[in-house]
Design an enzyme around this catalytic site. Structure first.
Site, PDB file in Angstrom:
ATOM      1  N   ASP A 158      36.378  11.058 -85.847  1.00 12.83           N
ATOM      2  CA  ASP A 158      35.059  10.349 -85.707  1.00 12.83           C
ATOM      3  C   ASP A 158      35.190   8.949 -85.192  1.00 12.83           C
ATOM      4  OD1 ASP A 158      36.513   9.420 -87.914  1.00 12.83           O
ATOM      5  OD2 ASP A 158      34.573   9.333 -88.976  1.00 12.83           O
ATOM      6  N   HIS A 212      41.407   1.148 -93.166  1.00 10.41           N
ATOM      7  CA  HIS A 212      40.591  -0.038 -93.656  1.00 10.41           C
ATOM      8  C   HIS A 212      41.272  -0.779 -94.195  1.00 10.41           C
ATOM      9  CE1 HIS A 212      36.480   0.504 -91.782  1.00 10.41           C
ATOM     10  NE2 HIS A 212      36.452   1.893 -92.303  1.00 10.41           N
ATOM     11  N   THR A 270      31.650   6.457 -88.857  1.00  3.72           N
ATOM     12  CA  THR A 270      31.832   7.682 -89.402  1.00  3.72           C
ATOM     13  C   THR A 270      30.808   8.519 -89.334  1.00  3.72           C
ATOM     14  OG1 THR A 270      33.364   6.903 -91.023  1.00  3.72           O
ATOM     15  CG2 THR A 270      32.264   9.176 -91.571  1.00  3.72           C
ATOM     16  N   ASN A 289      25.968   4.427 -90.164  1.00  7.59           N
ATOM     17  CA  ASN A 289      26.224   4.936 -91.538  1.00  7.59           C
ATOM     18  C   ASN A 289      25.027   4.374 -92.399  1.00  7.59           C
ATOM     19  OD1 ASN A 289      28.890   6.160 -90.953  1.00  7.59           O
ATOM     20  ND2 ASN A 289      29.679   3.863 -91.681  1.00  7.59           N
ATOM     21  N   ASP A 308      39.241  11.727 -90.287  1.00  4.23           N
ATOM     22  CA  ASP A 308      38.309  10.237 -90.376  1.00  4.23           C
ATOM     23  C   ASP A 308      39.277   9.059 -89.776  1.00  4.23           C
ATOM     24  OD1 ASP A 308      36.507   8.068 -90.895  1.00  4.23           O
ATOM     25  OD2 ASP A 308      35.580   9.385 -92.445  1.00  4.23           O
ATOM     26  N   LYS A 360      33.732  12.537 -97.866  1.00  7.56           N
ATOM     27  CA  LYS A 360      32.659  11.721 -97.916  1.00  7.56           C
ATOM     28  C   LYS A 360      31.449  12.872 -97.411  1.00  7.56           C
ATOM     29  CE  LYS A 360      34.987   7.987 -95.628  1.00  7.56           C
ATOM     30  NZ  LYS A 360      34.924   7.176 -94.047  1.00  7.56           N
ATOM     31  N   ASP A 361      30.219  12.375 -98.359  1.00  8.26           N
ATOM     32  CA  ASP A 361      29.087  13.027 -98.215  1.00  8.26           C
ATOM     33  C   ASP A 361      28.613  13.298 -96.502  1.00  8.26           C
ATOM     34  OD1 ASP A 361      26.811  11.222 -97.496  1.00  8.26           O
ATOM     35  OD2 ASP A 361      27.622  10.474 -99.159  1.00  8.26           O
ATOM     36  N   ARG A 362      28.680  12.322 -95.754  1.00 11.49           N
ATOM     37  CA  ARG A 362      28.186  12.312 -94.518  1.00 11.49           C
ATOM     38  C   ARG A 362      29.202  13.029 -93.735  1.00 11.49           C
ATOM     39  NH1 ARG A 362      29.854   6.946 -95.867  1.00 11.49           N
ATOM     40  NH2 ARG A 362      31.469   5.933 -94.758  1.00 11.49           N
TER      41      ARG A 362
END
Length: 555
Positions: A359, A316, A85, A106, A44, A168-170
């Site tokens: 991503d 980030h 993402t 997102n 990511d 991350k869930d996604r």
């Protein structure tokens, strides 16, 4: 009475026999010609420039192994205009763009309720054994197409196993598709959990693994520099990007909680730094053993998807030019080396096909970009929207024509415009012209332009057209200038643009029985991964796939 066959009949019979031989069904593909395990790794927030910039410092068994023994593309892109993402993960195994797969961010604005929705939220399901909020990601319901894993399971009568894991869930859910199984990190407990979309309760192997509480071993530990200090000489000065209140941007970086005990604050802190990725890879190992991935008793391939989330959090907070980002990538490289060694012992790397991509990429922090004499700023989206609404009210005499936004998407109140006998196209055009006049905005597109096919001509226009979904996207889409992004504050950075620093990501494929090693400079897209894997696995491409088979890499 026996009849003699004429010469013509003999020739005809021989021809038919020859045709039968030529067109007989090909022999069934033997299991030995296929990978036993396909591993799809998504890092990511890893821009390809970081792979190239730091490649000489990698160890022997991780990213360097993929660069040396696999096919690596230096000009590969997430080829859509909103690089975040959820969209990037959706592209990897659907081979589709947002206009088709339906994941446009997102979060985005629901066109009916005009409220913000999350890409994988689904109130019909809950996390197993964990607290679940209405906006938590629990299912792939909003993904409108299937994935490579779904096609693999279809082709094998659901005998192939597809398991994904992410911080991350996604990251997990959008790789798992409709019929795989996803596990995701829980910020409050440090566990990895699945949801009731996939099963009623965790399998025994997962329950036993979680009972060992591996996440607790990092409490009180520090993240220190891996390499000698001289190795970081080219990184940005640490005082250039000031930390947010209550945080810091130096190594060593400590993990603890304000309460002095292991709690949710500690578990959330693990996201920034190497330990979340280590936990993710450790859980992936447990899944390989618990599900017997790569040793399927049916003799069919399995698929393991691993999304490594921490690099995104690091970039980030500190930017890809920072020492922390530099060191994190080096540590991730060593973790991957250990993971590959494990797979070699467990499955045999000759039986494993590995794909690694990202991503999205990342821009530098505006503070660093300004030292490079670039026009770089943060643009406050809420203030921009307030100014836009005020402008439209002044022009048309109607307040609240801007109904909602989740930038770069802006939703207008068409019903209000109709009620006041305003032409929708006139309101769109007025809004777009206002936005184009604002500092930091380089382009704006309207629903009318998208629906009429007017968004053509440039590469950027193509990327934005792919990112716009007729059912879900806004009535306007805006693009910031290069090196600008929507945000506030005085530190950190964010992605989401159609520019190369956000789209150019690593794309590597390793598996010596199927892939020709080498450095490839030709243009490629992340959506090419799914068709290429479908070709190698002899399965149908996913329904929305538009990528090409990377034939130049195939043996």
């Amino acid at each position: 009475m026996t009849k003699k066959m004429s010469l013509r009949a003999i020739v005809l019979a021989a021809s038919c026999l020859a045709l039968t031989s030529c067109y007989a069904a090909p022999a069934a593909t033997t299991a030995s010609t296929l990978p036993k395990l396909v591993v799809v790794l998504v890092v990511d927030g890893l821009p390809n420039e970081q792979v190239q910039r730091y490649r000489d410092q990698f160890g022997e068994g991780g990213l360097r192994r993929m660069l040396d023994q696999g096919a690596s593309f230096s000009n590969a892109h997430q080829a859509h205009g909103v690089t975040v993402t959820a969209i990037g993960h959706s592209a990897v195994l659907t081979g589709a763009y947002p206009y088709m797969h339906g994941i446009i961010g997102n979060n985005w604005i629901d066109p009916v309720t005009k409220k913000s929705v999350y890409c994988t939220e689904d109130s019909n399901y809950t996390y197993i054994g964990e607290e679940t909020k209405p906006s938590d990601g629990t299912s792939p319901a909003k993904l409108k197409v299937n994935t490579l894993g779904d096609e693999l399971r279809y082709a094998t009568g659901s005998r192939s196993k597809v398991v994904t894991v992410s911080g991350k869930d996604r990251g997990a859910i959008l790789l798992a598709g409709k019929t795989g199984t996803a596990y995701m990190y829980m910020d409050k407990t440090g566990n990895f959990a699945s949801s009731t979309y996939y099963m009623k309760q965790h399998p025994e192997w997962a329950t036993k693994y979680l009972a060992t509480k591996p996440q607790d071993r990092y409490y009180g530990k520090t993240w220190s520099a891996l390499l000698p200090e001289a190795a970081y000489a080219g990184d940005a000065p640490e005082d250039l990007n000031l930390p947010k209140a209550g945080s810091h941007n130096r190594l060593p970086y400590s993990y603890y909680s304000e309460s002095g005990e292991i709690d949710s604050g500690y578990y959330a802190s693990l996201r920034v730094g190497p330990y979340l990725d280590q936990l993710t890879l450790d859980f992936a190992r447990a899944a390989v053993e618990g599900e017997n991935l790569g040793s399927n008793p049916a003799g069919v391939p399995d698929l393991l998807g691993v999304s490594l989330s921490a690099h995104d959090y690091v970039n980030h907070a500190f930017g890809p030019e920072s020492k922390l980002s530099h060191d994190h990538l080096q540590r991730l490289d060593r973790m991957l080396a250990e993971f590959f060694t494990y797979l070699d012992k467990r499955v045999g790397m000759d039986n494993v096909l590995v794909v690694l991509t990202a991503d999205h990429g990342f821009p530098n922090t505006p503070e660093f970009a300004q030292t490079q004499h670039l026009d770089a700023q943060r643009l406050d989206g809420d203030k921009l929207m307030a100014a836009l609404d005020k402008h439209l009210e002044g022009k048309f005499g109607v307040a609240k024509l801007v109904q909602a936004w989740s930038l770069p998407n802006i939703h207008l109140d068409y019903a209000l415009a109709d009620q006041n006998k305003l032409k929708r196209e006139d309101v769109e055009t007025a809004a777009a012209r206002f936005l184009l006049a604002q500092n930091g905005i380089v382009d704006a597109f309207t629903r009318t332009q998208f629906e009429s096919g007017a968004v053509q001509g440039t590469h950027i226009n193509t990327l934005m057209r792919r990112a716009w979904n007729r059912e879900s996207s806004g009535d306007l889409m805006v693009i910031t200038k290069p090196f600008w992004y929507f945000g506030t504050g005085t530190s950190g950075t964010s992605h989401g643009s159609p520019y190369a620093y956000d789209t150019n990501v690593p794309l590597m494929i390793m598996g010596k029985r199927w892939i020709k090693a080498g450095a490839y400079g030709q243009y490629a897209e992340v959506v090419d991964i799914a068709p290429t894997l479908a070709n190698l696995l002899h399965v149908r491409p996913p329904a929305g796939a538009e990528g090409r088979v990377l034939t130049e890499t195939l043996r």
